[in-house]
Design an enzyme around this catalytic site. Structure first.
Site, PDB file in Angstrom:
ATOM      1  N   CYS A 182      28.172  27.305   0.245  1.00 23.29           N
ATOM      2  CA  CYS A 182      26.667  26.104  -0.022  1.00 23.29           C
ATOM      3  C   CYS A 182      25.284  27.610  -0.144  1.00 23.29           C
ATOM      4  O   CYS A 182      25.842  28.777  -0.690  1.00 23.29           O
ATOM      5  CB  CYS A 182      26.131  25.969   1.766  1.00 23.29           C
ATOM      6  SG  CYS A 182      26.114  27.313   2.944  1.00 23.29           S
ATOM      7  N   CYS A 218      25.193  30.601   1.775  1.00 24.78           N
ATOM      8  CA  CYS A 218      26.118  31.560   1.541  1.00 24.78           C
ATOM      9  C   CYS A 218      26.044  32.886   0.189  1.00 24.78           C
ATOM     10  O   CYS A 218      25.856  33.876  -0.045  1.00 24.78           O
ATOM     11  CB  CYS A 218      27.219  31.242   0.748  1.00 24.78           C
ATOM     12  SG  CYS A 218      28.321  30.418   2.064  1.00 24.78           S
ATOM     13  N   ASP A 234       7.568  26.711 -38.118  1.00 23.65           N
ATOM     14  CA  ASP A 234       7.642  27.543 -39.617  1.00 23.65           C
ATOM     15  C   ASP A 234       7.614  26.365 -40.314  1.00 23.65           C
ATOM     16  O   ASP A 234       8.614  25.115 -40.321  1.00 23.65           O
ATOM     17  CB  ASP A 234       8.087  28.486 -39.515  1.00 23.65           C
ATOM     18  CG  ASP A 234       8.381  28.708 -40.851  1.00 23.65           C
ATOM     19  OD1 ASP A 234       7.281  29.669 -41.156  1.00 23.65           O
ATOM     20  OD2 ASP A 234       9.890  29.634 -41.088  1.00 23.65           O
ATOM     21  N   ASP A 257      12.499  30.373 -38.609  1.00 22.17           N
ATOM     22  CA  ASP A 257      13.594  31.100 -38.571  1.00 22.17           C
ATOM     23  C   ASP A 257      13.875  32.536 -39.214  1.00 22.17           C
ATOM     24  O   ASP A 257      15.288  32.956 -39.693  1.00 22.17           O
ATOM     25  CB  ASP A 257      14.810  30.276 -39.497  1.00 22.17           C
ATOM     26  CG  ASP A 257      13.975  30.510 -41.443  1.00 22.17           C
ATOM     27  OD1 ASP A 257      12.525  30.554 -41.339  1.00 22.17           O
ATOM     28  OD2 ASP A 257      14.915  29.659 -41.817  1.00 22.17           O
ATOM     29  N   ASP A 315       8.561  35.548 -37.673  1.00 25.22           N
ATOM     30  CA  ASP A 315       8.464  33.960 -36.441  1.00 25.22           C
ATOM     31  C   ASP A 315       8.290  34.691 -35.464  1.00 25.22           C
ATOM     32  O   ASP A 315       8.508  34.302 -34.480  1.00 25.22           O
ATOM     33  CB  ASP A 315       9.268  32.776 -37.095  1.00 25.22           C
ATOM     34  CG  ASP A 315       9.218  32.272 -38.198  1.00 25.22           C
ATOM     35  OD1 ASP A 315       7.494  31.953 -39.192  1.00 25.22           O
ATOM     36  OD2 ASP A 315      10.092  31.993 -38.884  1.00 25.22           O
TER      37      ASP A 315
END
Length: 763
Positions: free
Chosen positions: A17, A20, A450, A648, A652
């Protein structure tokens, strides 16, 4: 993470749980040299980030120091009462071997749990039959024998299979903590111990009537909890299916060629520069370049394309891809953990192991959950005792409260959904770096895009041809013949247009080029001039009104190549970076999702405006430098909106890092991908709606899980305490309470596993 920090994933067995999780995190964080510890309950894994320089007596060698800190962290986890499989620090175990070692340890732990569960069930069933037999069993063998049988069977279960909960609960108390094991241990232990006391008194004293025994409750609590844990283990094993499937694609062995001799070696021993042989029907063990041979490779695991890709000498190839029919000799470029396949698998593991910010709510609640439940159980016992119901009824209500409370569901609600959501993303070619990326993606309101390479194909292409005095095909053939030796993007576009049209090219002679202006050559004995309007005018070619009109009718922002043959204008060819085929549909889908698309580009305004108009993007920022893109993203964020940036290229990267969510295309640069929170491996910009849709579905699942977990405990704990008794006269038995608790955890996992079937069309 600083230059002196590194991280290690450690499998941790025995966690049940959120309490723990906190205990493991505290234990590891206290180790000298550990910078942070992040524990994932759903995956039973602890990610330890440590600083080798901060370790006590750290050796000068950073790797040795790091190993020393990791060894101390493992010792701390074990001291906290949890298990870490042996040899997890074996440096020879990488990739599939490491995962297999962890899975072997997990399977052994599950097998032990299964054996104990079968034993507990086989004894709990007859105990339940005795308890529900309304005295039938006593009438057959006698009351004394019945009490002894129940005492023996109940003890076998509670002190046998149930000892794991009693032991774990005792360890939690020793660490001044409390968790699910505490609740189960107290519930089953109280039922058994009280029954032992009552049975002993009855056997030693007057036997006027059958005593009130709860041996069946203690045994059933242990049995039902174990059944629930087995179901959890089965569901949890499916959380790692994506990583397991990816790693299994890379073969364990390779055929390495050295000095003309080919020998089978462990693929983990390959290094850059090795030469390997891959036979038909085999998968590639490493990334590299084909030196000899040709074949068709199935790269669907990377690209999503079902058709095999033709490969020949010089072609790049990747680990995990399937060689169809030809033997290939390959020079290794990247092996082991550095292959594209391994990096993808690692990215999925990273995302599955990370916590989403929403998990903080469950963490805060879980910190108080078990102590509050213990208080409510004690209060329940006191109220029923004061009300005159008797110690037996009061004890039964207290046990029911202890065992029905479920901190496991709270602890599993977020990590289980994140694990399945990120794995499903990997199957769709979408890599989420962290659980936080999934959460951020669910609330995006504006997507900044972009242009070049994102909304466009980043491949200059001939889009319009206007010819005068010759056919369009002849104009393209002559221009391509003159340009075929040039590396200029415009020249390559014209040559590609001729090849697409299957036009026969002629060798050009007397070729002279003026960079940035044009080219002159002889084709079929005719003098050809190709270039800008200024270049042709300098070459003595007069513009015609028809050529000027044709140029004015070209797409905005297109590059124009004028072509003259023997000093006479023969036509105009327009070259442009075409809009990506999936861009228009992507913009429509984003709008349908309520997301506003914005274009940010360094290109000229007329080019950007033309593409934006065609795609239906109303807000455009053109002529923006890389740092300017990040500034615009910051400006959009200050408006109070959640922003995603998609790009990409290297330019950027600043904007990707500045956005609430940075999204890089897999076809882009490594720098862009490193700065991004999400990488779209395939499908280009077309995968963007799916990424955001999956993020929304994952967060919805997390919220459903949390609401269900909270609602379960809020509703069931009062019922277990007897809140309905004044109205209905009905009390929930501890047996049913333990079954309900087990099913609540399983239901959270099953809810999360529904994400495995998510598709862009489904949500």
């Amino acid at each position: 993470m600083s230059a002196h920090q590194t991280s290690l994933d450690l499998p941790v067995l025995g966690m049940t749980c959120a309490a723990c999780v906190r205990r493991v995190e505290r234990a590891v964080a206290a180790v000298p040299g550990v910078a942070s510890a992040d524990v994932n309950l759903a995956l039973s894994r602890a990610r330890v980030t440590f600083d080798a320089d901060g370790a006590n007596s750290a050796p000068s060698n950073t790797a040795v120091a790091a190993r020393s800190v990791a060894t101390d962290a493992i010792a701390a986890i074990r001291a906290a009462g949890y298990e870490v499989p042996a040899d997890v620090l074996d440096t020879r175990r990488t990739g599939g071997a490491r995962l297999a070692a962890i899975e072997d340890a997990t399977r052994e732990d599950t097998a032990s749990l299964r054996r104990d569960a079968i034993f507990a069930i086989s004894i709990a069933v007859p105990l339940l039959a005795i308890a529900m037999g309304h005295g039938a069993f006593e009438r057959v063998i006698g009351a004394t024998a019945s009490v002894i049988v129940q005492l023996v069977l109940g003890t076998l279960v509670v002190l046998g299979p149930g000892r794991r909960y009693l032991r774990a609960g005792a360890i939690a108390v020793r660490h001044k903590s409390a968790d699910m094991n505490t609740l189960i241990g107290l519930g089953a232990g109280a039922a058994w111990l009280s029954s032992v006391v009552v049975a002993a008194r009855w056997l030693a004293g007057p036997r006027h009537h059958m005593p009130a025994l709860y041996f069946e409750a203690g045994a059933a609590i242990v049995a039902f909890v174990m059944i629930g844990k087995l179901l959890e283990a089965r569901a949890r094993s499916r959380l790692a299916d994506a990583v397991r499937g990816l790693i299994s694609l890379a073969p364990a062995n390779a055929h390495r060629t050295l000095d003309g001799v080919t020998a089978d070696v462990d693929a983990a021993t390959l290094v850059a520069g090795d030469t390997i042989l891959v036979r038909p029907g085999e998968r590639l063990p490493a990334d590299g370049t084909i030196v000899e041979g040709h074949s068709a490779l199935d790269e669907s695991m990377l690209t999503g394309e079902g058709l095999p890709v033709d490969k020949a000498a010089g072609s790049p190839v990747y680990a995990g891809t399937l060689n169809h029919h030809g033997a290939l000799t390959i020079r290794v470029a990247r092996a082991g953990e550095e292959t594209a396949l391994a990096r993808i698998a690692r990215a999925v593991e990273d995302a599955q192991g990370g916590k989403a910010p929403i998990a903080r709510l469950a963490d805060r609640v879980s910190a108080w959950f078990v102590p509050v439940v213990l208080g409510l159980a004690a209060l329940t016992f006191g109220i029923w005792l004061v009300a005159g119901a008797g110690a037996g009824v009061a004890l039964e209500r207290m046990i029911a409260v202890l065992v029905i409370a479920c901190p496991c569901a709270l602890g599993l609600a977020t990590p289980a959904a994140v694990a399945v959501g990120s794995a499903r993303g990997a199957e769709l070619g979408i890599l989420f770096r962290t659980g936080g990326a999934l959460e951020a993606g669910s609330s995006i309101e504006i997507v900044a895009l972009d242009k070049t390479g994102t909304l466009t194909a980043n491949k200059p292409t001939v889009v319009v041809v206007r010819a005068q005095g010759v056919s369009e095909y002849e104009l393209v053939r002559i221009a391509a013949s003159a340009e075929q030796g040039s590396e200029h993007p415009v020249a390559r576009a014209i040559v590609e247009a001729a090849r697409t049209r299957d036009l026969p090219l002629t060798a050009a002679t007397e070729v002279t080029a003026d960079p940035g202006a044009g080219i002159q050559a002889r084709v079929d004995g005719k003098r050809v001039v190709i270039g800008t309007r200024e270049a042709l005018e300098l070459a003595g070619v007069a513009m015609t009104r028809e050529a000027i009109e044709d140029a004015a009718d070209m797409p905005p922002g297109a590059s124009l190549a004028y072509v003259a043959i023997e000093g006479v204008i023969a036509g105009v060819i327009a070259i442009a970076d075409p809009i990506a085929p999936e861009a228009a549909a992507t913009i429509r889908e984003l709008r349908a999702m309520g997301i506003v698309p914005v274009m940010i580009t360094g290109d000229r305004a007329e080019v950007a405006d033309g593409i934006a108009a065609e795609l239906g993007i109303n807000r455009v920022y053109a002529g923006v430098r890389p740092t300017g893109k990040a500034a615009i993203v910051d400006e959009l964020r200050r408006s109070g909106k959640r922003i995603a940036m998609v790009g990409d290229g290297i330019n950027d990267a600043p904007a990707l890092a500045a956005a609430d969510l940075g999204i890089a295309l897999g076809s882009g640069t490594d720098i862009a991908a490193a700065a991004a929170d999400v990488t779209l491996l395939r499908g280009g910009i077309g995968a963007l709606p799916a990424a955001l849709g999956l993020a929304r579905a994952t967060l919805l699942t997390i919220r459903v899980n949390l609401v269900a977990a909270f609602a379960y405990n809020i509703v069931c704990i009062p019922i277990a305490a007897g809140a309905l008794y004044p109205l209905t006269g009905w009390l929930l038995s501890p047996v049913l309470a333990s079954a309900a608790m087990s099913l609540s955890s399983v239901s959270v996992l099953l809810s999360s596993l529904r994400l495995r079937t998510w598709s862009p069309r489904s949500g």
